[in-house]
Motif scaffolding. Sequence first.
Motif, mmCIF file in Angstrom:
data_model
loop_
_atom_site.group_PDB
_atom_site.id
_atom_site.type_symbol
_atom_site.label_atom_id
_atom_site.label_comp_id
_atom_site.label_asym_id
_atom_site.label_seq_id
_atom_site.Cartn_x
_atom_site.Cartn_y
_atom_site.Cartn_z
ATOM 1 N N ILE B 149 0.841 -1.204 0.000
ATOM 2 C CA ILE B 149 0.000 0.000 0.000
ATOM 3 C C ILE B 149 0.876 1.253 0.000
ATOM 4 O O ILE B 149 0.556 2.256 -0.643
ATOM 5 C CB ILE B 149 -0.957 -0.006 1.205
ATOM 6 N N GLN B 150 2.008 1.173 0.692
ATOM 7 C CA GLN B 150 2.937 2.311 0.682
ATOM 8 C C GLN B 150 3.442 2.588 -0.743
ATOM 9 O O GLN B 150 3.587 3.742 -1.140
ATOM 10 C CB GLN B 150 4.133 2.044 1.609
ATOM 11 N N ASP B 151 3.710 1.502 -1.473
ATOM 12 C CA ASP B 151 4.179 1.675 -2.856
ATOM 13 C C ASP B 151 3.098 2.361 -3.700
ATOM 14 O O ASP B 151 3.393 3.238 -4.516
ATOM 15 C CB ASP B 151 4.547 0.319 -3.465
ATOM 16 N N LEU B 152 1.868 1.930 -3.495
ATOM 17 C CA LEU B 152 0.755 2.587 -4.195
ATOM 18 C C LEU B 152 0.707 4.068 -3.837
ATOM 19 O O LEU B 152 0.521 4.928 -4.704
ATOM 20 C CB LEU B 152 -0.563 1.903 -3.794
ATOM 21 N N TYR B 153 0.892 4.352 -2.551
ATOM 22 C CA TYR B 153 0.851 5.738 -2.105
ATOM 23 C C TYR B 153 1.961 6.555 -2.745
ATOM 24 O O TYR B 153 1.749 7.691 -3.206
ATOM 25 C CB TYR B 153 0.950 5.814 -0.574
ATOM 26 N N ALA B 154 3.151 5.964 -2.790
ATOM 27 C CA ALA B 154 4.296 6.662 -3.405
ATOM 28 C C ALA B 154 4.023 6.940 -4.884
ATOM 29 O O ALA B 154 4.347 8.018 -5.399
ATOM 30 C CB ALA B 154 5.564 5.834 -3.237
ATOM 31 N N ASP B 155 3.402 5.976 -5.565
ATOM 32 C CA ASP B 155 3.018 6.183 -6.970
ATOM 33 C C ASP B 155 2.069 7.374 -7.096
ATOM 34 O O ASP B 155 2.197 8.192 -8.015
ATOM 35 C CB ASP B 155 2.307 4.929 -7.525
ATOM 36 N N LEU B 169 3.909 6.701 7.208
ATOM 37 C CA LEU B 169 2.962 7.319 8.142
ATOM 38 C C LEU B 169 1.577 7.457 7.519
ATOM 39 O O LEU B 169 0.558 7.246 8.186
ATOM 40 C CB LEU B 169 3.470 8.695 8.588
ATOM 41 N N ALA B 170 1.548 7.808 6.242
ATOM 42 C CA ALA B 170 0.265 7.980 5.569
ATOM 43 C C ALA B 170 -0.535 6.681 5.602
ATOM 44 O O ALA B 170 -1.737 6.680 5.896
ATOM 45 C CB ALA B 170 0.482 8.429 4.127
ATOM 46 N N VAL B 171 0.143 5.559 5.315
ATOM 47 C CA VAL B 171 -0.549 4.270 5.286
ATOM 48 C C VAL B 171 -0.928 3.837 6.695
ATOM 49 O O VAL B 171 -2.008 3.279 6.915
ATOM 50 C CB VAL B 171 0.317 3.212 4.577
ATOM 51 N N LEU B 174 -4.150 5.578 7.441
ATOM 52 C CA LEU B 174 -5.280 5.003 6.714
ATOM 53 C C LEU B 174 -5.695 3.655 7.309
ATOM 54 O O LEU B 174 -6.877 3.427 7.607
ATOM 55 C CB LEU B 174 -4.913 4.784 5.239
ATOM 56 N N ILE B 175 -4.722 2.776 7.455
ATOM 57 C CA ILE B 175 -5.018 1.423 7.921
ATOM 58 C C ILE B 175 -5.549 1.447 9.349
ATOM 59 O O ILE B 175 -6.453 0.689 9.706
ATOM 60 C CB ILE B 175 -3.752 0.538 7.818
ATOM 61 N N GLY B 176 -4.981 2.335 10.168
ATOM 62 C CA GLY B 176 -5.462 2.449 11.545
ATOM 63 C C GLY B 176 -6.932 2.808 11.591
ATOM 64 O O GLY B 176 -7.718 2.193 12.316
#
Lengths: 212, 212
Positions: B149-155, B169-171, B174-176
């Motif tokens: 999911i972090q990779d998706l976010y970076a994209d 941190l962003a993920v 979200l996941i939390g």
Amino acid sequence: MDMEAQRESSKPNIRGRIKQQKTELIQEEILDAASRLIAARGFRAVTVDDISAEMGFTKSIVYYYMKNKNEILWRIFERIDKTYANGLDEALKPGGSPTEVLARVVKMHALNVMMHQEWAMIYNRDENELTEDQRATVTSNRRKYNKRIQDLYADGIKAGEFRDGDPFLAVCCLIGACNWPYTWFRSSSKYSAEDVASAFADQLIKGAAKAA
Amino acid sequence: MDMEAQRESSKPNIRGRIKQQKTELIQEEILDAASRLIAARGFRAVTVDDISAEMGFTKSIVYYYMKNKNEILWRIFERIDKTYANGLDEALKPGGSPTEVLARVVKMHALNVMMHQEWAMIYNRDENELTEDQRATVTSNRRKYNKRIQDLYADGIKAGEFRDGDPFLAVCCLIGACNWPYTWFRSSSKYSAEDVASAFADQLIKGAAKAA
DNA sequence: CCTACCGATCGGTAGG
DNA sequence: CCTACCGATCGGTAGG
């Protein structure tokens, strides 16, 4: 006669005060030791022997200062409830727009979670070890806590600052994100608690998406 | 002779297959019963007798189909890991902008949490009851899951769709938020799982604040 | 006589 | 699939 009176009235007072201070001190010690162990292993997995051994005593001491194992857990929950309620009082003090107040609340909550990580673990894992009555109290306090934030959120909607949506769900989303660091945060990592709290407040309020 | 051969070769196969099917069926039953009880009370608080009684048996049956109490918990964790990994495979399938894919991921995760609430309770509360090795596997799987999911976010940042920030941190944020409904969601409440998942995806991506 | 605490052991129940 | 039972360990309490 004055001396006699003093001996009879004030000395017992002094002794009583000293005794009470010692009692409170040792009780705090027990709660600290118990918090560490329970956070790491879970309430059921920690024996009273473990707690007393952590303090360098035998368990009779624990049973002298605490009625039973349950009282230890319950007093930990009471400390937690009080700390969060006080934090919310502080964050909700007048001053600033709803957006600014919400940012304070989010940061306060996230910081409390990370600064008292052991409490957060216990609170979220071992609630089911409380008695029925104790659980009811905890649930009620949590509801009140959330309700105060929901009211803030509703104010923000009225003020035109927050997107229109169900305040209950909105607050569940915010609080959930702020609670989660108890599962992964390490104060030794490259992110400080302040880093995380600020990043979360920013992301939760402004959103993941770039403003159009 | 042909008959003989068949009797010797295929009959044991049929018997073996039937036996294995029964084994798998009862094992599933055990895992279901155990999940219900463990989610409600915690792993340590549930006895093997409780689990067998929930199925209307005595505990010898459980010990016939499972090596020990730990195996029950471990197989529950394996089911959970697999379900979430499959869900992520599905959500990450090509199609749509990073924002759209992230919305799919958030919804998928939140829906899995709410539709398998018992699993989420066990996963987040009883991980410390696993062995060291098992915990390491769970941690590793969780890290891989988050990393995808972090990779998706970076994209999405590169594509100019997400606000620039630390993907980790962003993920976590979200996941939390998506995990938290396991603590409060009730399918009987006025919010359906879909309501919650959609509201969360909306709020997390667009933010609590009204777009300026 | 009280307090604070220890070594030993209680009745019950757990996983197997 | 059940009954009966084990080694161990639990929370809590006794006497000194």
